[in-house]
Write a protein that holds these residues in place. Structure first.
Motif, PDB file in Angstrom:
ATOM      1  N   LEU A   1       0.847  -1.184   0.000  1.00 20.38           N
ATOM      2  CA  LEU A   1       0.000   0.000   0.000  1.00 20.38           C
ATOM      3  C   LEU A   1       0.885   1.238   0.000  1.00 20.38           C
ATOM      4  N   PRO A   2       0.415   2.329  -0.599  1.00 23.09           N
ATOM      5  CA  PRO A   2       1.240   3.541  -0.641  1.00 23.09           C
ATOM      6  C   PRO A   2       1.409   4.169   0.736  1.00 23.09           C
ATOM      7  N   ILE A   3       2.618   4.657   0.962  1.00 20.25           N
ATOM      8  CA  ILE A   3       2.950   5.441   2.153  1.00 20.25           C
ATOM      9  C   ILE A   3       3.438   6.783   1.649  1.00 20.25           C
TER      10      ILE A   3
ATOM     11  N   GLU B   1      -6.235   0.634  -0.387  1.00 20.44           N
ATOM     12  CA  GLU B   1      -6.154   0.271  -1.800  1.00 20.44           C
ATOM     13  C   GLU B   1      -6.713   1.355  -2.720  1.00 20.44           C
ATOM     14  N   ASP B   2      -7.660   2.154  -2.229  1.00 18.51           N
ATOM     15  CA  ASP B   2      -8.233   3.221  -3.053  1.00 18.51           C
ATOM     16  C   ASP B   2      -7.311   4.436  -3.166  1.00 18.51           C
ATOM     17  N   GLY B   3      -6.209   4.433  -2.402  1.00 21.56           N
ATOM     18  CA  GLY B   3      -5.262   5.537  -2.441  1.00 21.56           C
ATOM     19  C   GLY B   3      -5.738   6.794  -1.737  1.00 21.56           C
ATOM     20  N   GLN B   4      -6.863   6.717  -1.047  1.00 22.15           N
ATOM     21  CA  GLN B   4      -7.451   7.896  -0.401  1.00 22.15           C
ATOM     22  C   GLN B   4      -7.564   7.746   1.116  1.00 22.15           C
TER      23      GLN B   4
END
Length: 184
Positions: free
Chosen positions: A6-8, A77-80
């Protein structure tokens, strides 16, 4: 099947990240000591606006100012949606600005998947290489075995235990383990 990365990203000053952080913290803290989660908070009910204002005030401070803060957000996962965070907070007085205090939390559905390690590694790298700090300190409840195991695996050393340190809002008595990581 491996866990997706997941993005950090580093939290940015301003209302968008402060609001997202506050929503996350209210959700996360409500899980403390419930549904199989260890106790990790003194209170399970937080006021979103207070969290938002405090977070904003820390991010607005320069690194050379007491009580500065820098945080990284783990996005779903939605990046939000923020589902995890790690924050470093600077010392209370000029004489301890070579140290920071670490706080971290993940929504229960995202624990045990390596996200906490990635958040820690991100904050440690920044503290050592960019902020040029000498130490990172943290407190963790003695009963939070998974967190203590993670911190030890990253090189943190347990330096003290404060027995009967806190009585949380559920009436649970909590011992506080003080840990530190030498960066230089």
């Amino acid at each position: 099947m491996s866990t997706p990365l997941l993005p950090i990203r580093m939290a940015r000053p301003g209302p968008a990240d402060a609001d997202a952080f506050a929503r996350h913290m209210v959700e996360h803290m409500a899980e403390s000591g419930r549904g199989g989660s260890p106790h990790f908070a003194l209170a399970r009910t937080w006021v979103r606006e207070e969290v938002r204002a405090s977070f904003s005030a820390r991010l607005d401070k320069e690194l050379g100012e007491p009580l500065w803060g820098r945080a990284w957000l783990l996005l779903a996962e939605d990046g939000q949606r923020v589902v995890g965070h790690i924050e470093l907070r600077g010392g209370r007085v000029d004489a301890e600005l070579h140290r920071a205090t670490l706080g971290m939390g993940l929504v229960r559905a995202y624990t045990g998947k390596g996200h906490g390690r990635r958040l820690c590694e991100t904050a440690i790298r920044w503290a050592r290489d960019e902020a040029e700090l000498s130490w990172i300190d943290l407190g963790v409840f003695a009963s939070n075995t998974p967190a203590r195991r993670l911190y030890r695996s990253l090189g943190f050393v347990e330096v003290a235990v404060r027995e009967d340190a806190f009585h949380n809002d559920a009436g649970v008595v909590l011992d506080d383990v003080l840990m530190t990581l030498k960066l230089r």
